[in-house]
Design a protein around this motif. Structure first.
Motif: not given
Length: 411
Positions: A365-375, A385-387, A397-401
């Motif tokens: 399953h996957i999902a996409a936000g404005g500037l990030h993505t999850c699986a 990953w992403g913003d 954390t608040f660290t971009q990846s």
């Protein structure tokens, strides 16, 4: 509420084997090693029931654990979009809301909506133009508020400043902003509650909302789109706004997605359709290569075009300016704008063609936000990953990846 009603962004999979409108085997992918396009094993495209469903907004991420029917959100809470009863700040740690009554959700831009076990709908977050549906506007909602006069099948969707749901009679109703025909009722009149119906001329089985446009998959496999058309995102070979639905020249559609998170939708509006064959067609803006054609161009594609390099897919999601697909073996490919690593290939280079994301196991399953993505992976763990400036990756954390990190979402 039957399994046939739980489609696309609101699928529950609590015992249902139906995802995105198709029945799939109840099997697990054999993916103990890193996933590639030629991963071994007869891996199905879903695992049912999934541990959770992920719903990504502009700068926040929500999910529902199917075992508890509770919603948990992380990330930005500027407008109350985490649903915790407060407005402001951010949080990288999930906190449950809903008291076990939320059975499906939609989270797109700066507000969310969810169906409850009694068929009612609640919404929370940004409410500048009445998208919450509680007969108010201008007052953001930090906790779920009841949408007035609505009983739903569970098919719900949210856009930037409007929301839609399928009523128990099968008709689609929308509320919120309507200056570009967002609500599909043939008018430009905003609605603070769901009082009109979309003029679909067909029964919707899936629904997607963007910044100012919407599309529905019809039971015969065709698509209807309405709202803003200035970037060709309605697929009718034009750039006019449409307050009543138009029919793009496409059929055999399995899943339809359209984008839009910006408060001001200046660019980046596009739509993609995943066909029953696994092929992909997209249309609209290609400024950042988000149509997957191999090049980025300011030229609008006003009718559906083939994504020539896309792998055969079983799921598609769309962020603000990026697109991701999942294949039957659990591989994830993304493309488009990548300035914060939302494509997930370990770089910040813009990608105009599908690019493989390195994951340790098969994605189910996957999902996409404005500037990030999850699986969600086949072992129940999550990678994002992403913003991450608001903590929306859920890794504490608040660290971009720019490559996948372990997230506490769904755990």
């Amino acid at each position: 509420m039957g399994c046939s009603q739980l489609l696309v962004s609101i699928s529950l999979l609590t015992g249902c084997t139906q995802v995105f409108g198709l029945d799939r085997p109840q099997q697990r992918a054999d993916a103990s090693d890193a996933v590639t396009d030629d991963a071994p094993g007869d891996a199905p495209d879903v695992v049912a029931p999934l541990a959770c469903r992920i719903y990504a907004g502009s700068d926040h991420t929500c999910f529902i654990r199917t075992s508890t029917n509770m919603l948990l959100c992380v990330g930005d809470n500027t407008y109350g979009q985490l649903g915790r009863g407060t407005v402001g700040g951010e949080d990288a740690t999930p906190l449950a809301i809903g008291a076990g009554t939320l059975v499906g959700a939609a989270s797109r831009s700066y507000h969310s909506c969810a169906a409850r076990t009694d068929n009612s709908v609640v919404c929370w977050g940004f409410n500048d133009v009445g998208q919450i549906g509680d007969n108010t506007s201008g007052n953001n909602r930090g906790a779920p508020a009841g949408v007035m006069n609505l009983q739903t099948t569970g098919l719900i969707a949210t856009g930037r400043a409007f929301s839609c749901a399928q009523r128990l009679d099968g008709l689609i109703t929308c509320w919120g902003l309507n200056d570009e025909g967002h609500l599909g009722d043939g008018t430009l009149t905003p609605r603070l509650t769901p009082t009109t119906t979309v003029l679909l001329n067909g029964t919707a089985t899936a629904l997607t909302l963007g910044g100012s446009q919407a599309c529905a998959r019809i039971s015969d496999g065709t698509v209807r789109c309405w709202g803003s058309g200035g970037h060709g995102q309605l697929g009718d070979n034009g750039t006019s706004d449409r307050p009543t639905p138009v029919t793009p020249p496409i059929s055999g559609v399995r899943q339809i997605v359209t984008n839009g998170y910006n408060i001001s939708m200046a660019s980046g509006a596009q739509t993609c359709a995943l066909l029953e064959t696994g092929a992909l067609k997209c249309w609209g803006d290609n400024e950042f290569g988000q149509l997957g054609l191999g090049t980025a161009s300011a030229t609008l594609e006003k009718s559906p075009v083939d994504v020539p390099l896309a792998p055969t897919a079983v799921e598609i999601v769309m962020g603000r300016y990026h697109v991701c697909v999942r294949t039957a073996v659990g591989a994830v490919h993304c493309w488009g704008r990548n300035e914060l690593g939302q494509v997930g290939d370990g770089t910040k280079a813009q990608r105009a063609a599908p690019t493989l994301v390195q994951l340790p196991r098969a994605a189910v399953h996957i999902a996409a936000g404005g500037l990030h993505t999850c699986a969600l992976l086949d072992d129940g763990t999550t990678r994002c990953w992403g913003d991450n400036v608001e903590g929306q990756l859920g890794d504490g954390t608040f660290t971009q990846s720019d490559s996948p990190v372990v997230s506490s979402i769904c755990q």
